[in-house]
Scaffold this motif. Structure first.
Motif: not given
Length: 592
Positions: A118, A388, A121-122, A124
Motif C-alpha cells: 500500500a 510500479r 501508492n504515491r 499514501n
C-alpha cells in the motif's frame, strides 16, 4: 557505564538476530514440516536448510546457517532510517525501506506485506497508510523491529525520548492497538533491561499497562498524527483512540496477571514445560492469537525472565522448538532482552551478516552517547517513487545490478530459477547486508560480460567461498562473483559510508576457507575471548581500518610478505585500507 552499554547494545543486536535465525525454520511449522526442512524436528544451533519462496510458482532456495527472516531484515531497515544525529526518518523508512523490502522479504507476514504494498501508492504517506483492514492489524510485525529506537535512545529513563518513534514506526504498518501496544511494551521492557541489567519481573508486567495508556499522549505530540491519522483511524475503527487503548491495556493486565500467577506457582526446573504451559494458557498456539503483537511481547518477557535459570542459549532453544508458535518473532524479541541482560553470554552457530549487525549496533550506541555518526544515503524524497512493479525493484543501472533505494549490489553465487520468468539470487549490499532478492529471469541475459553459469541451484556450503576462489578475476568484470577485496574496494568507494564488512557474509560454524595469514592473532568474538583461528584478509583489513594505526598496518604488510601469494594479498590489502581512509577523510571534511 558507557562501555557496558556498548556491550549490551552489541549483544542485544546479535542475540536478536541469532534467535530469529534459530526460530526461522520452525516458524508456525508442524513436526513434519520441520523434519522436511532440517531432517530432524529439534533445532539446537543455526544450520543450513531449504525453503520454498515465492509461493507455488516460486523456487526452493538454499539458506545458509544463520540466515534470518523478515524480523531482522526490518530491524536493520529501522536502524538505517535512524540518521546519524538520532532523527528517525520515518518517511524514508515507510516509502523506501518498506517498499523495497518486498523484493527481498523472507518469511514475511501478510499484514506487513499488505502495508508495504500500500505504501507504493504515491498518495499514501507513513501516517495515511489506511489500506484494507489496516485498523485490524494487531500482529507482531511492528514489535519485532523497534529495538533500534531503544539502542539509540540518549536517555532510557525518559520514555518520551524513544516511545514516540516506536509508535511512528509501528503505525506505518499496524493500525490495531494490540500491534502498537506490543511494540511499546517490548521497547519499554528492553529499556528497563538496559537500565537494570535484568528483564522486568512478572510482578512488574501488569504495571506496563500504564505505558499502553500513555500512547494517546505520545501521539498528541505529533502534529501529522493528530491532524490526519487520529480522526481517520477513529472513523474507520468506529471508536475513539482512548477507548481502544483502554481496552488493550486491560487485556494486557489480565494476561500479565494470569501468566505471573502460573510462573509464581511452578518450579522452573523444567522451564520448557512451564513456557509451553504459559503459551497455551494465553492461546499462543491458536491461529487467532499466536501472531498477536501484545501476546508475543508477553511471551518474550517470559522467556527472558526464565533465562537466568535455564540459560540464555537454552531459553532461545525453548522458544524455537515450541512448534506451531511464532518461534522466530518471539525468539527475536526474547533474544534482544537476553542479549542486553547478559552481554557475555554466547550462542551456538553463526549469524548471517554479523559484522554488519555489530557495526550498526556500534553506530546506534554512538548516537545514544550524543555523537553525530554517519547516515545511510537515501535517494532524495522529493523525487523518489517506488517501482510500479515490485519485481522490477532489482534491475541494471550503469552496468551494475541495482536495487532501487538501496544502491548497487553484487551478485553472489548462482540464481535460483522459479516459474513464470522469476528468479532469486543472493546479493551483497554496499552496507554489508546480504539479501535474497527476486527479479526477472531475463535480467541475467541483459547483464553484459556476465560469466556465471546458467541458472542452477546453489550448493549452500560453498555459497560464498566462490568469492575467495575467484579472487584473481579482474575488477573490471562487473558481473563476475566478487572477491573479498573487490567488495571492499567497491563498497568503501561508494556513497554509503561504512567501516567494516565481513568476508564470511553468510558465515559457517567454525571452518573458514579464506586465505590463512596468522594463527596467533587475537580476534574479537561473541564470547569476548581470543580466537586462535587462522586469520583472513578480511580480519586484517577490519583491524586496520578501525584506527589506521601505522604500526598495525606495517605489521600486517610484513605478515602478508611471508605468504605464498604475497604480492596479490598486499595489493588487495592496501587498496582496501587506502580506500577506507580516503572515504573516511572525505566524510569528516563534509561534516566538519
Amino acid at each position: 557505564m558507557s562501555d557496558l552499554r556498548l556491550k549490551r547494545t552489541i549483544s542485544s543486536a546479535l542475540w536478536s538476530a541469532y534467535a530469529d535465525a534459530l526460530g526461522f525454520p520452525t516458524e508456525l511449522a508442524s513436526d513434519k514440516i520441520v523434519q522436511q526442512r532440517l531432517g530432524h524436528s529439534t533445532i539446537t544451533r543455526t544450520e543450513p536448510w531449504k525453503r520454498l519462496v515465492g509461493g507455488r510458482f516460486g523456487a526452493t532456495v538454499s539458506l545458509p546457517a544463520g540466515a534470518y527472516s523478515d524480523d531482522t531484515q526490518l530491524r536493520l531497515a529501522t536502524s538505517r532510517a535512524i540518521r546519524g544525529n538520532g532523527y528517525f526518518d520515518v518517511e524514508a523508512f515507510a516509502k523506501i525501506e518498506l517498499t523495497v523490502w518486498q523484493a527481498y522479504a523472507l518469511g514475511a507476514g501478510r499484514g506487513s506485506k499488505a502495508a508495504a504494498a500500500a505504501l507504493c501508492n504515491r498518495s499514501n504517506t507513513w501516517f495515511s497508510n489506511f489500506f484494507a483492514n489496516y485498523e485490524n492489524g494487531g500482529g507482531n510485525g511492528a514489535a519485532m523491529r523497534i529495538q533500534p529506537h531503544v539502542w539509540a535512545a540518549t536517555n532510557l529513563k525518559d520514555k518520551a525520548s524513544y516511545v514516540p518513534d516506536v509508535i511512528r514506526n509501528a503505525l506505518c504498518t499496524h493500525g490495531h492497538m494490540r500491534g502498537i501496544a506490543g511494540a511499546v511494551i517490548h521497547a519499554v521492557s528492553l529499556a528497563h533491561t538496559f537500565e537494570t541489567g535484568k528483564p522486568p519481573s512478572p510482578e512488574q508486567w501488569p504495571d506496563l499497562a500504564d505505558d499502553i495508556r500513555a500512547i494517546p499522549k505520545m501521539i498528541a505530540g505529533d502534529n501529522e498524527l493528530m491532524t490526519f491519522w487520529v480522526p481517520t483511524w477513529a472513523q474507520r475503527s468506529n471508536q475513539s483512540l482512548e477507548d481502544a487503548v483502554a481496552t488493550v491495556a486491560r487485556e494486557w493486565e489480565d494476561s500479565a496477571r494470569n501468566v505471573a500467577s502460573i510462573l509464581m506457582s511452578r518450579s522452573l526446573q523444567n522451564s520448557t514445560a512451564v513456557y509451553e504451559e504459559v503459551v497455551k494458557a494465553e492461546n499462543g498456539l491458536s491461529t487467532a492469537e499466536r501472531g498477536s503483537g501484545l501476546k508475543c511481547a508477553l511471551f518474550a518477557n517470559v522467556a527472558a525472565w526464565i533465562s537466568p535459570q535455564a540459560g540464555a542459549q537454552e531459553s532461545i532453544q525453548m522458544v524455537a522448538n515450541l512448534l506451531d508458535s511464532d518461534t522466530d518473532t518471539i525468539g527475536t524479541m526474547a533474544g534482544a532482552l537476553i542479549g542486553a541482560a547478559y552481554p557475555d553470554a554466547s550462542y551456538l552457530g553463526p549469524v548471517q551478516d554479523d559484522i554488519y549487525i555489530r557495526d550498526e549496533a556500534e553506530r546506534l550506541y554512538g548516537i545514544s552517547q550524543g555523537r553525530n555518526t554517519y547516515s545511510f544515503s537515501y535517494p532524495d524524497m522529493l523525487y523518489w517513487q517506488p517501482p510500479r512493479t515490485m519485481i522490477d525493484i532489482l534491475g541494471i543501472k550503469n552496468n551494475h545490478f541495482h536495487i532501487d533505494g538501496l544502491g548497487d549490489v553484487n551478485p553472489i553465487g548462482a540464481p535460483f530459477l522459479g516459474q513464470k520468468g522469476t528468479s532469486w539470487q543472493w546479493f551483497l549490499l554496499s552496507t554489508g547486508q546480504t539479501v535474497l532478492s527476486r527479479f526477472r529471469a531475463d535480467l541475467i541475459a541483459k547483464a553484459p560480460l556476465r560469466k556465471e553459469p546458467a541458472l542452477e541451484e546453489m550448493d549452500t556450503p560453498d555459497l560464498f567461498e566462490q568469492a575467495m576462489e575467484n579472487k584473481s578475476r579482474k575488477l573490471a568484470e562487473p558481473f563476475s562473483v566478487p572477491t573479498r577485496a573487490q567488495v571492499e574496494v567497491e563498497t568503501i568507494a561508494s556513497d554509503i559510508p561504512i567501516r567494516k564488512m565481513s568476508s564470511e557474509i553468510l558465515p559457517k560454524p567454525v571452518e573458514s576457507h579464506a586465505t590463512d595469514i596468522s594463527p596467533n592473532h587475537s580476534r574479537y568474538s561473541q564470547e569476548g575471548q581470543e580466537s586462535r583461528e587462522p586469520l583472513s584478509l578480511d580480519d586484517l583489513t577490519n583491524e586496520a581500518i578501525r584506527g589506521f594505526d601505522p604500526q598495525t598496518i606495517g605489521r600486517h604488510i610484513l605478515m602478508l610478505a611471508e605468504q605464498p601469494n604475497a604480492i596479490e594479498l598486499s595489493i588487495a590489502y592496501s587498496a582496501v585500507v587506502v580506500k577506507a581512509r580516503s572515504a573516511r577523510l572525505k566524510y569528516k571534511n563534509r561534516n566538519g
